[in-house]
Design a protein around this motif. Structure first.
Motif, mmCIF file in Angstrom:
data_model
loop_
_atom_site.group_PDB
_atom_site.id
_atom_site.type_symbol
_atom_site.label_atom_id
_atom_site.label_comp_id
_atom_site.label_asym_id
_atom_site.label_seq_id
_atom_site.Cartn_x
_atom_site.Cartn_y
_atom_site.Cartn_z
ATOM 1 N N GLY A 81 -1.058 8.516 6.935
ATOM 2 C CA GLY A 81 -1.669 9.222 5.816
ATOM 3 C C GLY A 81 -1.072 10.586 5.518
ATOM 4 O O GLY A 81 -1.535 11.275 4.606
ATOM 5 N N SER A 203 2.905 2.322 7.438
ATOM 6 C CA SER A 203 1.451 2.169 7.465
ATOM 7 C C SER A 203 1.078 1.003 8.364
ATOM 8 O O SER A 203 1.929 0.195 8.741
ATOM 9 C CB SER A 203 0.902 1.928 6.048
ATOM 10 O OG SER A 203 1.095 0.585 5.654
ATOM 11 N N GLU A 240 -1.717 -3.249 -5.977
ATOM 12 C CA GLU A 240 -2.830 -2.955 -5.067
ATOM 13 C C GLU A 240 -2.316 -2.754 -3.649
ATOM 14 O O GLU A 240 -2.703 -1.803 -2.949
ATOM 15 C CB GLU A 240 -3.858 -4.089 -5.109
ATOM 16 C CG GLU A 240 -5.033 -3.870 -4.172
ATOM 17 C CD GLU A 240 -5.993 -5.046 -4.155
ATOM 18 O OE1 GLU A 240 -7.003 -4.961 -3.434
ATOM 19 O OE2 GLU A 240 -5.718 -6.051 -4.846
ATOM 20 N N LYS A 243 -0.175 0.527 -3.341
ATOM 21 C CA LYS A 243 -1.006 1.738 -3.295
ATOM 22 C C LYS A 243 -1.661 1.924 -1.934
ATOM 23 O O LYS A 243 -1.811 3.055 -1.445
ATOM 24 C CB LYS A 243 -2.079 1.672 -4.377
ATOM 25 C CG LYS A 243 -1.557 1.885 -5.783
ATOM 26 C CD LYS A 243 -2.701 1.811 -6.796
ATOM 27 C CE LYS A 243 -2.237 2.099 -8.205
ATOM 28 N NZ LYS A 243 -3.361 2.057 -9.179
ATOM 29 N N ARG A 244 -2.044 0.844 -1.292
ATOM 30 C CA ARG A 244 -2.693 0.949 0.016
ATOM 31 C C ARG A 244 -1.716 1.438 1.079
ATOM 32 O O ARG A 244 -2.125 1.991 2.101
ATOM 33 C CB ARG A 244 -3.294 -0.399 0.410
ATOM 34 C CG ARG A 244 -4.417 -0.852 -0.521
ATOM 35 C CD ARG A 244 -4.929 -2.225 -0.185
ATOM 36 N NE ARG A 244 -5.756 -2.222 1.026
ATOM 37 C CZ ARG A 244 -6.404 -3.285 1.473
ATOM 38 N NH1 ARG A 244 -6.334 -4.444 0.820
ATOM 39 N NH2 ARG A 244 -7.127 -3.221 2.578
ATOM 40 N N GLY A 247 0.046 5.788 0.241
ATOM 41 C CA GLY A 247 -0.750 6.991 0.447
ATOM 42 C C GLY A 247 -1.707 7.241 -0.692
ATOM 43 O O GLY A 247 -1.397 6.992 -1.859
ATOM 44 N N GLU A 248 -2.903 7.769 -0.357
ATOM 45 C CA GLU A 248 -3.967 7.917 -1.343
ATOM 46 C C GLU A 248 -3.599 8.866 -2.470
ATOM 47 O O GLU A 248 -3.942 8.626 -3.636
ATOM 48 C CB GLU A 248 -5.247 8.401 -0.657
ATOM 49 C CG GLU A 248 -5.864 7.380 0.295
ATOM 50 C CD GLU A 248 -7.136 7.889 0.930
ATOM 51 O OE1 GLU A 248 -7.536 9.037 0.613
ATOM 52 O OE2 GLU A 248 -7.733 7.159 1.743
ATOM 53 N N ASP A 249 -2.926 9.982 -2.167
ATOM 54 C CA ASP A 249 -2.630 10.955 -3.218
ATOM 55 C C ASP A 249 -1.670 10.394 -4.260
ATOM 56 O O ASP A 249 -1.855 10.591 -5.470
ATOM 57 C CB ASP A 249 -2.079 12.245 -2.611
ATOM 58 C CG ASP A 249 -0.789 12.018 -1.843
ATOM 59 O OD1 ASP A 249 -0.623 10.927 -1.262
ATOM 60 O OD2 ASP A 249 0.061 12.936 -1.821
ATOM 61 N N ALA A 251 -1.196 7.121 -4.823
ATOM 62 C CA ALA A 251 -1.907 6.020 -5.482
ATOM 63 C C ALA A 251 -2.831 6.527 -6.574
ATOM 64 O O ALA A 251 -2.970 5.895 -7.635
ATOM 65 C CB ALA A 251 -2.693 5.227 -4.449
ATOM 66 N N ALA A 252 -3.454 7.674 -6.348
ATOM 67 C CA ALA A 252 -4.427 8.193 -7.307
ATOM 68 C C ALA A 252 -3.780 8.652 -8.603
ATOM 69 O O ALA A 252 -4.401 8.589 -9.670
ATOM 70 C CB ALA A 252 -5.211 9.345 -6.679
#
Length: 389
Positions: A81, A203, A240, A243-244, A247-249, A251-252
């Protein structure tokens, strides 16, 4: 027909060699079994070392590259992450250039057409003859007519599955290979990238790579099994999963769109030695394959071609034949450095099927050491931007 050098294959390696030889005043005919549109349709690499850019400039095809390419001073590597930037410019004073292989090929095709040098597309049933004699020749069929091309030398630039390497007796070559137990599923899409530089993401779900070809086109990958099929991956499922992993930032804030190309590439390391048999010289994927993790495939092809053009130009300028004898060893020294680096990057960033906890801990420790050690980062940067020619 008669020429000095017969080049088999009109991919970037063959076209670049043809252009370098033209600039040196050496005649060459390029034979390609596919159509020009098919050659341009191959979606491949997009990260160029400075040495490759210099070679393209030497061939006189760098103008559009310099006006349209993206310059990257580093890459990001993510795990758990969090991401860490490897700053090439700060560490080793060099950068990489993002410019798609399709665009490199297009520039080389345009340059060859402009200079009027011959390229014969849809050359079928190509056969190489008398490779150990002073007068090798090539048989091929074009538009239903059998033809013969006599030459001094043959350059095999026709890739891993081409006829050139297969024309060499098996006992004359030593092959070294490592097949990796996974592939890369890649998607090309016309949307602006949500990242400034390439992101290599490790990941729990597997590896992912966020890259781009331009300010409006992205190329993204996820690690997949070797028995996976493209038809099992809808665009929605791919994005999908990507994005997983990335990383969340990222992906957002990223935009997704329909794929304009989707394919699965197996990963392997492969080298044959020597890269010469008689009057036949191998270059690029005909002699070696590296996993794309280290961004070395196209760059190695360019360095092979540079060395081969220097050897041929030296010979035709009257230097002893020893300049030709030096080609294979000179090219292989750089090849094996790139093979090592690509193997290391692949091992560092991928989850291997069935790996035990010990291997996982070692990989995690290696990543942490990389993030904490400037000397380790410098070694990565030095190899990624390209070792000296």
């Amino acid at each position: 027909m008669r020429t000095q050098v017969a080049i088999i294959g009109a991919g970037p390696a063959g076209l670049l060699l043809g252009q370098l030889l033209y600039e040196a005043g050496i005649e060459a005919v390029i034979l390609e079994r596919r159509t020009p549109d098919h050659v341009l349709g191959r979606i491949r690499a997009g990260v160029l070392e400075q040495g490759t850019v210099d070679i393209l400039d030497l061939a006189g095809v760098g103008e559009r590259l310099h006006s349209e390419a993206l310059i990257h001073g580093g890459v990001e590597i993510g795990t758990g992450g969090r991401r860490h930037r490897i700053a090439f410019k700060d560490l080793v004073g060099k950068v990489v250039t993002v410019y798609g292989q399709t665009e490199v090929t297009r520039d080389l095709m345009d340059a060859r057409a402009a200079c009027g040098a011959p390229s014969i597309y849809e050359a079928e049933s190509v056969e190489l003859h008398d490779l150990t004699s002073a007068r090798p020749w090539v048989r091929f069929v074009h538009q239903g007519i059998e033809q013969r091309l006599d030459c001094d030398f043959i350059a095999g630039c026709d890739g891993y599955h081409g006829v050139s390497r297969r024309s060499i007796p098996a006992e004359a070559l030593s092959a070294f290979e490592r097949v990796y137990p996974f592939g890369w599923l890649g998607v090309l899409a016309d949307v602006p990238p949500a990242w400034d530089e390439l992101i290599y993401a490790d990941s729990e779900r597997g590896f992912a790579l966020a890259s781009m070809r331009s300010e409006k086109r992205i190329r993204c990958y996820v690690q997949c099994s070797l028995d996976d099929k493209v038809e099992h991956w809808s665009d929605a499922r791919f994005w999908e999963e990507f994005k997983r992993r990335v990383g969340e930032d990222v992906a957002a804030r990223m935009t997704v769109g329909p794929s304009i190309e989707k394919s699965i590439a197996p990963l392997r390391s492969f080298v044959v030695e020597p890269m010469r048999y008689g009057q036949l010289f191998l270059a690029g994927d005909a002699a070696h394959i590296v996993p794309p993790t280290g961004a070395k495939g196209l760059n190695l092809a360019a360095s092979d071609v540079f060395y081969l053009h220097e050897a041929l130009a030296g010979y035709y300028r009257g230097k002893p034949r020893e300049v030709l004898d030096q080609y294979s060893g000179r090219a292989l020294r750089r090849v094996w450095q790139a093979v090592r680096f690509s193997w290391w990057m692949t091992s560092l960033l991928h989850r291997f099927p069935g790996e035990d906890p010990f291997f996982g801990r070692i990989r995690g420790s290696e990543l942490q050491y990389l993030f904490q050690s400037e000397s380790s980062q410098k070694a990565l940067a030095e190899n990624y931007v390209g070792l000296p020619l």
